[in-house]
Design a protein around this motif. Structure first.
Motif, PDB file in Angstrom:
ATOM      1  N   ALA A  62       0.819  -1.216   0.000  1.00  0.00           N
ATOM      2  CA  ALA A  62       0.000   0.000   0.000  1.00  0.00           C
ATOM      3  C   ALA A  62       0.853   1.267   0.000  1.00  0.00           C
ATOM      4  CB  ALA A  62      -0.931   0.003   1.208  1.00  0.00           C
ATOM      5  N   GLY A  63       2.161   1.094   0.105  1.00  0.00           N
ATOM      6  CA  GLY A  63       3.047   2.248   0.101  1.00  0.00           C
ATOM      7  C   GLY A  63       3.047   3.020   1.408  1.00  0.00           C
ATOM      8  N   GLU A  64       2.633   2.387   2.486  1.00  0.00           N
ATOM      9  CA  GLU A  64       2.628   3.059   3.782  1.00  0.00           C
ATOM     10  C   GLU A  64       4.056   3.241   4.298  1.00  0.00           C
ATOM     11  OE1 GLU A  64       0.092   1.144   6.585  1.00  0.00           O
ATOM     12  OE2 GLU A  64      -1.653   1.120   5.230  1.00  0.00           O
ATOM     13  N   GLY A  65       4.288   4.332   4.985  1.00  0.00           N
ATOM     14  CA  GLY A  65       5.617   4.604   5.489  1.00  0.00           C
ATOM     15  C   GLY A  65       6.046   3.637   6.572  1.00  0.00           C
ATOM     16  N   ILE A  66       7.286   3.209   6.504  1.00  0.00           N
ATOM     17  CA  ILE A  66       7.842   2.308   7.508  1.00  0.00           C
ATOM     18  C   ILE A  66       8.968   3.003   8.264  1.00  0.00           C
ATOM     19  CG2 ILE A  66       9.076   0.115   7.842  1.00  0.00           C
ATOM     20  CD1 ILE A  66       7.560  -0.979   5.463  1.00  0.00           C
ATOM     21  N   GLY A  67       9.545   4.017   7.664  1.00  0.00           N
ATOM     22  CA  GLY A  67      10.684   4.704   8.254  1.00  0.00           C
ATOM     23  C   GLY A  67      11.972   4.255   7.612  1.00  0.00           C
ATOM     24  N   PRO A  68      13.080   4.889   7.956  1.00  0.00           N
ATOM     25  CA  PRO A  68      14.378   4.502   7.387  1.00  0.00           C
ATOM     26  C   PRO A  68      14.722   3.051   7.734  1.00  0.00           C
ATOM     27  CG  PRO A  68      14.515   6.610   8.548  1.00  0.00           C
ATOM     28  CD  PRO A  68      13.196   6.011   8.903  1.00  0.00           C
ATOM     29  N   VAL A  69      15.120   2.301   6.725  1.00  0.00           N
ATOM     30  CA  VAL A  69      15.438   0.881   6.916  1.00  0.00           C
ATOM     31  C   VAL A  69      16.878   0.631   6.490  1.00  0.00           C
ATOM     32  CG1 VAL A  69      14.871  -1.491   6.244  1.00  0.00           C
ATOM     33  CG2 VAL A  69      13.038   0.181   6.571  1.00  0.00           C
ATOM     34  N   GLU A  70      17.658   0.030   7.381  1.00  0.00           N
ATOM     35  CA  GLU A  70      19.055  -0.292   7.080  1.00  0.00           C
ATOM     36  C   GLU A  70      19.166  -1.510   6.169  1.00  0.00           C
ATOM     37  OE1 GLU A  70      21.860   1.297   7.947  1.00  0.00           O
ATOM     38  OE2 GLU A  70      20.699   2.874   8.919  1.00  0.00           O
ATOM     39  N   ALA A  71      18.324  -2.505   6.417  1.00  0.00           N
ATOM     40  CA  ALA A  71      18.357  -3.728   5.614  1.00  0.00           C
ATOM     41  C   ALA A  71      17.136  -4.564   5.938  1.00  0.00           C
ATOM     42  CB  ALA A  71      19.625  -4.537   5.893  1.00  0.00           C
ATOM     43  N   VAL A  72      16.719  -5.376   4.964  1.00  0.00           N
ATOM     44  CA  VAL A  72      15.686  -6.386   5.172  1.00  0.00           C
ATOM     45  C   VAL A  72      16.366  -7.749   5.106  1.00  0.00           C
ATOM     46  CG1 VAL A  72      13.596  -7.466   4.258  1.00  0.00           C
ATOM     47  CG2 VAL A  72      13.812  -4.967   4.247  1.00  0.00           C
ATOM     48  N   ILE A  73      16.213  -8.530   6.172  1.00  0.00           N
ATOM     49  CA  ILE A  73      16.800  -9.873   6.242  1.00  0.00           C
ATOM     50  C   ILE A  73      15.627 -10.838   6.258  1.00  0.00           C
ATOM     51  CG2 ILE A  73      18.402 -11.368   7.481  1.00  0.00           C
ATOM     52  CD1 ILE A  73      19.436  -8.791   8.888  1.00  0.00           C
ATOM     53  N   HIS A  74      15.353 -11.425   5.109  1.00  0.00           N
ATOM     54  CA  HIS A  74      14.124 -12.185   4.885  1.00  0.00           C
ATOM     55  C   HIS A  74      14.350 -13.676   5.117  1.00  0.00           C
ATOM     56  CE1 HIS A  74      10.369 -13.532   3.315  1.00  0.00           C
ATOM     57  NE2 HIS A  74      10.811 -13.867   2.122  1.00  0.00           N
ATOM     58  N   GLN A  75      13.889 -14.154   6.287  1.00  0.00           N
ATOM     59  CA  GLN A  75      14.023 -15.569   6.638  1.00  0.00           C
ATOM     60  C   GLN A  75      12.674 -16.272   6.699  1.00  0.00           C
ATOM     61  OE1 GLN A  75      17.440 -16.591   7.151  1.00  0.00           O
ATOM     62  NE2 GLN A  75      17.561 -14.521   6.308  1.00  0.00           N
ATOM     63  N   GLY A  76      11.581 -15.527   6.582  1.00  0.00           N
ATOM     64  CA  GLY A  76      10.255 -16.113   6.713  1.00  0.00           C
ATOM     65  C   GLY A  76       9.889 -16.973   5.514  1.00  0.00           C
ATOM     66  N   ALA A  77       9.285 -18.117   5.784  1.00  0.00           N
ATOM     67  CA  ALA A  77       8.874 -19.024   4.705  1.00  0.00           C
ATOM     68  C   ALA A  77       8.074 -20.170   5.292  1.00  0.00           C
ATOM     69  CB  ALA A  77      10.090 -19.585   3.961  1.00  0.00           C
ATOM     70  N   CYS A  78       7.348 -20.855   4.423  1.00  0.00           N
ATOM     71  CA  CYS A  78       6.851 -22.190   4.753  1.00  0.00           C
ATOM     72  C   CYS A  78       8.001 -23.138   4.455  1.00  0.00           C
ATOM     73  CB  CYS A  78       5.631 -22.546   3.904  1.00  0.00           C
ATOM     74  SG  CYS A  78       5.159 -24.289   4.049  1.00  0.00           S
ATOM     75  N   SER A  79       8.616 -23.678   5.503  1.00  0.00           N
ATOM     76  CA  SER A  79       9.831 -24.477   5.313  1.00  0.00           C
ATOM     77  C   SER A  79       9.581 -25.975   5.349  1.00  0.00           C
ATOM     78  CB  SER A  79      10.864 -24.108   6.385  1.00  0.00           C
ATOM     79  OG  SER A  79      10.335 -24.348   7.678  1.00  0.00           O
ATOM     80  N   VAL A 105      14.267  -2.824  -3.723  1.00  0.00           N
ATOM     81  CA  VAL A 105      14.882  -2.207  -4.897  1.00  0.00           C
ATOM     82  C   VAL A 105      14.379  -0.775  -5.066  1.00  0.00           C
ATOM     83  CG1 VAL A 105      15.018  -2.283  -7.426  1.00  0.00           C
ATOM     84  CG2 VAL A 105      15.334  -4.380  -6.084  1.00  0.00           C
ATOM     85  N   ALA A 106      13.083  -0.579  -4.885  1.00  0.00           N
ATOM     86  CA  ALA A 106      12.494   0.756  -5.049  1.00  0.00           C
ATOM     87  C   ALA A 106      13.012   1.742  -4.001  1.00  0.00           C
ATOM     88  CB  ALA A 106      10.972   0.664  -4.968  1.00  0.00           C
ATOM     89  N   HIS A 107      13.373   1.227  -2.821  1.00  0.00           N
ATOM     90  CA  HIS A 107      13.822   2.104  -1.735  1.00  0.00           C
ATOM     91  C   HIS A 107      15.326   2.015  -1.492  1.00  0.00           C
ATOM     92  CE1 HIS A 107       9.474   1.789  -1.049  1.00  0.00           C
ATOM     93  NE2 HIS A 107       9.580   2.962  -0.444  1.00  0.00           N
ATOM     94  N   ASP A 108      16.038   1.322  -2.380  1.00  0.00           N
ATOM     95  CA  ASP A 108      17.499   1.207  -2.295  1.00  0.00           C
ATOM     96  C   ASP A 108      17.938   0.642  -0.943  1.00  0.00           C
ATOM     97  OD1 ASP A 108      19.945   1.412  -3.572  1.00  0.00           O
ATOM     98  OD2 ASP A 108      20.367   3.414  -2.777  1.00  0.00           O
ATOM     99  N   VAL A 109      17.251  -0.424  -0.521  1.00  0.00           N
ATOM    100  CA  VAL A 109      17.517  -1.063   0.767  1.00  0.00           C
ATOM    101  C   VAL A 109      18.163  -2.427   0.531  1.00  0.00           C
ATOM    102  CG1 VAL A 109      16.431  -2.110   2.802  1.00  0.00           C
ATOM    103  CG2 VAL A 109      15.643   0.114   1.968  1.00  0.00           C
ATOM    104  N   PRO A 110      19.270  -2.755   1.196  1.00  0.00           N
ATOM    105  CA  PRO A 110      19.869  -4.084   1.073  1.00  0.00           C
ATOM    106  C   PRO A 110      18.865  -5.185   1.427  1.00  0.00           C
ATOM    107  CG  PRO A 110      21.381  -2.603   2.186  1.00  0.00           C
ATOM    108  CD  PRO A 110      20.078  -1.862   2.061  1.00  0.00           C
ATOM    109  N   PHE A 111      18.911  -6.265   0.655  1.00  0.00           N
ATOM    110  CA  PHE A 111      17.960  -7.361   0.816  1.00  0.00           C
ATOM    111  C   PHE A 111      18.719  -8.677   0.876  1.00  0.00           C
ATOM    112  CE2 PHE A 111      14.754 -10.313  -1.315  1.00  0.00           C
ATOM    113  CZ  PHE A 111      13.908 -10.390  -0.216  1.00  0.00           C
ATOM    114  N   LEU A 112      18.728  -9.298   2.045  1.00  0.00           N
ATOM    115  CA  LEU A 112      19.307 -10.632   2.220  1.00  0.00           C
ATOM    116  C   LEU A 112      18.158 -11.599   2.416  1.00  0.00           C
ATOM    117  CD1 LEU A 112      22.137  -9.869   4.840  1.00  0.00           C
ATOM    118  CD2 LEU A 112      22.136  -9.431   2.374  1.00  0.00           C
ATOM    119  N   TYR A 113      18.186 -12.722   1.708  1.00  0.00           N
ATOM    120  CA  TYR A 113      17.065 -13.656   1.840  1.00  0.00           C
ATOM    121  C   TYR A 113      17.558 -15.090   1.909  1.00  0.00           C
ATOM    122  CZ  TYR A 113      17.412 -14.977  -3.120  1.00  0.00           C
ATOM    123  OH  TYR A 113      17.849 -15.467  -4.335  1.00  0.00           O
ATOM    124  N   ALA A 114      16.721 -15.928   2.524  1.00  0.00           N
ATOM    125  CA  ALA A 114      17.037 -17.345   2.674  1.00  0.00           C
ATOM    126  C   ALA A 114      16.574 -18.112   1.447  1.00  0.00           C
ATOM    127  CB  ALA A 114      16.363 -17.903   3.921  1.00  0.00           C
TER     128      ALA A 114
END
Length: 315
Positions: A62-79, A105-114
């Protein structure tokens, strides 16, 4: 602020603790606490906020503000490798990860994912290349497909994007996983309850208990994630294992050695696993090493006793 999805889960909660060890507490944990037992993984952690995974996805779409983000570390999943509801797995694992990537990508935030070593199927080569990949279940396919989605995009993305293909991870904060928990966790329980470890008889040309996997302690997995945060110019898809296959017998002997007692019983290999069981995995670590990661990884002779100590202290 750092965002850790799956932050109440096994690897995610260890990453939260790894950030805490650096003095970082400005962390938003995103997860699904339908299984409320996972909250115990964060009971000794310091975070700023929590968001349900569906609400968080709604907010970013929805494009709602989250605030400044240093990085997203994405570990969530159905494992769960036994989950065959493809619509569910693809929504939770594939579509969700695509949405997070697009936002980063749109917010130029580092993205690490599992990602997962399961993308390699039966192997025999475990190298980050399309010709080595042949997933055997929905979980593996969902991870494989996102890696395929990312590959042609990487060259055009300015911010850091790194996918980590975890091999057989074991260690603290996995107790909620039940049957999907590591063999080291189950060995500890079996030794305490019966003094006997159950391993499969021989399969695929391997002797009893001699099937071999690349077992990696979760502390080493956290170390790789933190190293990537320290090296934001490193992007790509990387294996995260020790680079050395070890047998189930070696894991069993390490557990027995710590407990000071126990024996091994070999049980028939299950019919339903024939043709679907990874009797051998061993990460090719060339790509991560070439990227500059030079830390050594714990063998099971070191990692398993360390884990047994933690389990004993946290019963």
């Amino acid at each position: 602020m750092y965002i850790v999805t799956g932050g109440a889960g096994f690897i995610g909660s260890n990453i939260v603790k790894g950030l805490n060890a650096r003095g970082i507490t400005d962390i938003l944990v995103v997860d699904d606490l339908t299984d409320g037992r996972k909250c115990l993984n964060l009971a000794d952690a310091d975070i700023r906020d929590y968001a349900d995974k569906d609400e968080f996805l709604r907010r970013i779409e929805a494009g709602e503000g989250i605030g400044p983000v240093e990085a997203v570390i994405h570990q969530g999943a159905c494992s769960a490798t036994t989950e065959w509801n493809g619509q569910y797995v693809m929504q939770v694992n594939f579509a969700y990860t695509k949405a997070l990537l697009a936002w980063c990508v749109a917010h130029d935030v580092p993205f690490l994912y599992a990602s997962s070593a399961s993308v390699y199927g039966m192997g025999p080569e475990f190298r980050e290349a399309r010709e080595c990949e042949r997933p055997l279940n929905m979980y593996a396919y969902s991870k494989f497909l996102f890696d395929c989605h990312l590959r042609p995009l990487l060259a055009g993305i300015r911010s850091q994007v790194a996918g980590l293909r975890y091999f057989n991870v074991y260690g603290p904060r996995e107790q909620h996983k039940g049957g999907m928990a590591s063999v080291a966790f189950h060995f500890d329980g079996q030794l305490r309850e019966a003094g006997k470890l159950k391993l499969f008889e021989g399969s695929d040309g391997y002797g009893p208990g001699e099937q071999r996997r690349d077992f990696i302690h979760v502390d080493d997995v956290v170390a790789v994630n933190l190293w990537l945060l320290d090296n934001p110019k490193v992007s790509g898809i990387f294996n995260v294992g020790t680079g050395r296959a070890q047998s189930f017998n070696e894991v069993a002997r390490a557990a027995i050695g710590w407990h000071g007692q126990g024996e091994i019983e070999y049980i028939p290999f299950p019919e339903q696993l024939k043709g679907r069981y990874q009797s051998f995995t061993e990460a090719d670590m060339s790509a991560l090493r070439a990227a500059g990661y030079d830390r050594q990884f714990m063998p099971v002779e070191v990692g398993v006793p360390k884990y047994m100590e933690w389990l004993a202290a946290n019963r």
